[in-house]
Design an enzyme around this catalytic site. Structure first.
Site, short mmCIF file in Angstrom:
data_model
loop_
_atom_site.label_atom_id
_atom_site.label_comp_id
_atom_site.label_asym_id
_atom_site.label_seq_id
_atom_site.Cartn_x
_atom_site.Cartn_y
_atom_site.Cartn_z
CB VAL A 298 -0.98 0.00 1.19
CG1 VAL A 298 -1.81 1.28 1.21
CG2 VAL A 298 -1.90 -1.21 1.12
CB CYS A 299 3.89 2.26 1.89
SG CYS A 299 3.23 2.16 3.56
#
Length: 171
Positions: A59-60
């Site tokens: 996600v990052c």
């Protein structure tokens, strides 16, 4: 303390989250070349501050790539992505992902946590203790906070449209 969740489990954050209209607190972070920078180094620019736990998570990584695509080309806007990663890992990530815009800067808080504590994103407990929760702050040219999003579930992406709109409005 503010609470968010990590995979549905509550996580406590420490520090005061600045509100729209507040003067943005200064902080220090480390660039890929190990030089230190602070908010003051980007005076006179609109800034998107992107807090992520680690670029080594899916996600990052998606979020950083998305801000690189969506914001890096907006003249007068600098995106600062702050994480707990070592600068070497950040450099490897950016190289692998083709992130080389001068308008997107990655910063590590491995030496101190002045960013996450000043912006209220410092994770106080749970498996990611010591890292930053996912959040986005938009600051205008005078470092006044114009937009705040503390993402309620750490494993989800922020509202890119709202953040980019806030950055454009701050120009």
């Amino acid at each position: 303390m503010t609470k968010v969740t990590l995979k549905g489990n509550p996580v406590q954050l420490e520090g005061k989250i600045p509100s729209p209209g507040d003067k943005a607190p200064d902080f220090k972070a480390i660039k890929q070349d190990l030089s230190e920078f602070s908010l003051k180094d980007y005076a006179g620019k609109v800034k998107i501050l992107v807090a992520v736990p680690s670029l080594d998570t899916s996600v990052c990584a998606l979020e950083t790539k998305a801000f690189n695509e969506k914001a890096a080309g907006i003249s007068g806007v600098t995106t600062l992505v702050i994480s707990g990663d070592l600068p070497f890992a950040m450099g490897r990530f950016c190289s692998t992902e083709g992130i080389n815009s001068p308008n997107l800067v990655t910063g590590s808080q491995y030496r101190d946590f002045s960013f996450s504590k000043a912006y209220g994103t410092h994770i106080a407990d749970g498996p990611l203790k010591g890292l930053s929760a996912r959040a986005v702050f938009v600051l205008d040219k005078s470092d006044t906070v114009r937009y705040v999003e503390i993402v309620p579930e750490i494993t989800t992406e922020p509202n890119y449209t709202a953040a980019i709109a806030a950055a454009n409005a701050a120009l």
